[in-house]
Design an enzyme around this catalytic site. Sequence first.
Site, PDB file in Angstrom:
ATOM      1  N   GLY A 159      -8.946 -27.350   0.758  1.00  0.00           N
ATOM      2  CA  GLY A 159      -7.456 -26.984   0.427  1.00  0.00           C
ATOM      3  C   GLY A 159      -6.747 -27.248   1.950  1.00  0.00           C
ATOM      4  O   GLY A 159      -7.014 -28.186   2.500  1.00  0.00           O
ATOM      5  N   ARG A 242     -13.392 -16.155   4.111  1.00  0.00           N
ATOM      6  CA  ARG A 242     -13.785 -14.710   3.861  1.00  0.00           C
ATOM      7  C   ARG A 242     -15.259 -14.513   4.079  1.00  0.00           C
ATOM      8  O   ARG A 242     -16.210 -15.352   3.728  1.00  0.00           O
ATOM      9  CB  ARG A 242     -13.539 -14.652   2.262  1.00  0.00           C
ATOM     10  CG  ARG A 242     -11.981 -14.386   2.174  1.00  0.00           C
ATOM     11  CD  ARG A 242     -11.245 -12.990   2.672  1.00  0.00           C
ATOM     12  NE  ARG A 242     -10.205 -13.009   2.365  1.00  0.00           N
ATOM     13  CZ  ARG A 242      -8.883 -13.508   3.132  1.00  0.00           C
ATOM     14  NH1 ARG A 242      -9.223 -14.058   4.135  1.00  0.00           N
ATOM     15  NH2 ARG A 242      -7.762 -13.337   2.629  1.00  0.00           N
ATOM     16  N   GLU A 271     -15.841  -5.917   6.732  1.00  0.00           N
ATOM     17  CA  GLU A 271     -14.946  -5.684   7.905  1.00  0.00           C
ATOM     18  C   GLU A 271     -14.392  -4.379   7.973  1.00  0.00           C
ATOM     19  O   GLU A 271     -14.173  -3.895   6.760  1.00  0.00           O
ATOM     20  CB  GLU A 271     -13.722  -6.912   7.965  1.00  0.00           C
ATOM     21  CG  GLU A 271     -14.362  -8.229   8.039  1.00  0.00           C
ATOM     22  CD  GLU A 271     -13.031  -9.376   8.029  1.00  0.00           C
ATOM     23  OE1 GLU A 271     -11.854  -8.983   8.013  1.00  0.00           O
ATOM     24  OE2 GLU A 271     -13.533 -10.429   7.810  1.00  0.00           O
ATOM     25  N   HIS A 289     -11.342 -11.535  12.923  1.00  0.00           N
ATOM     26  CA  HIS A 289     -10.472 -12.117  11.893  1.00  0.00           C
ATOM     27  C   HIS A 289      -9.122 -12.470  12.605  1.00  0.00           C
ATOM     28  O   HIS A 289      -8.074 -11.787  12.196  1.00  0.00           O
ATOM     29  CB  HIS A 289     -10.225 -10.958  10.715  1.00  0.00           C
ATOM     30  CG  HIS A 289      -9.760 -11.644   9.601  1.00  0.00           C
ATOM     31  ND1 HIS A 289     -10.287 -11.206   8.446  1.00  0.00           N
ATOM     32  CD2 HIS A 289      -8.964 -12.666   9.098  1.00  0.00           C
ATOM     33  CE1 HIS A 289      -9.754 -11.734   7.270  1.00  0.00           C
ATOM     34  NE2 HIS A 289      -8.930 -12.774   7.956  1.00  0.00           N
ATOM     35  N   GLY A 291      -7.731 -15.598  12.435  1.00  0.00           N
ATOM     36  CA  GLY A 291      -7.516 -16.947  12.099  1.00  0.00           C
ATOM     37  C   GLY A 291      -5.800 -17.395  12.189  1.00  0.00           C
ATOM     38  O   GLY A 291      -5.435 -18.353  12.667  1.00  0.00           O
TER      39      GLY A 291
END
Length: 324
Positions: A159, A242, A271, A289, A291
């Site tokens: 993507g 994920r 998480e 996390h 990103g």
Amino acid sequence: MAQSPLVFISRRLPTSCLELLERAGCRLRVHDSEVAPSRHELLEGVAGCDAVITLVSDRVDEEFLDKAGERLRVVANYAVGYDNVDVGACSRRGVLVTNTPDVLTEATADQAFMLILAVARRALEGHRLVASGLWQGWHPLQLLGQDVSGATLGIVGMGRIGAAVARRAGAFGMKVLYHNRSRRPEAERQLDASFRPELPALLEESDIVSLHAPLTTETRHLIDAAALALMRRHAILVNTSRGPLVDEVALLEALREGQIWGAGLDVFEDEPRVTPGLAELDNVLLAPHLGSATERTRREMAGLCARAVIAVLAGELPPNVVDE
Ligand code: GLV
């Protein structure tokens, strides 16, 4: 006069977002904390709201929608992924769901590449050695890593973010393979990427595998013990998508046994819990996390959420509506 619309925001967000909403005449109910609301707090928070801004850790399901009630018109999810939202349940009730694509593409691709480089070149072990004061000087066999330049990179999920990682790989002279639900001829042309319709072929051929697929029932545990067994012994796995795409217990085992060489994880199955044992390994780099965690990106994500809420409440369709 009709009451101004009430917006619930499930976490502390950049203030620019709150200002935009207030200027548009919204009343705000903010869970003003860096810690996720409990389920009870979340359900209390959304009660009677016209709009909500949620995070990936907030489950938006039938119970949430019942609690929110009939006034709810939009769930603006502060993330590009929206696996936390039951989009079908929202559409059955006429509630629009929006996400935050594009603005986080480059930051997330940077994070994936940071993990690739840091794991391949043992950045954390190097830092620890220097910081410990025990470093005795350069020597030819010290902390040898894997080459990134010229390596074969397997991208799972071509993507926007997968493509941005492939662009970076081009600058490193890497050979790029990709696996995706559907073939992406333009990615092949623009990024010189080769399609692998079967995941096992990509896993067998790649030196580095980077995950960029959304979490769905098909992608849950896509990387399980069998998939890890196909990877090369010097291979590195990076996950910025994920956590549940990877069977974390199987990964721990593969890393312990030297079945693969290393892993860089920005996301985890449950998480903020991390499978015990993972953090003790030298061949993993764990990030909480992060990103999309740059100042600009997080501001722009907040702006997208605020503008989506304002548009829907004004009876307009925002650009970033998602469907099932
Ligand atoms: C974060 O995880 C996102 O989906 O944007």
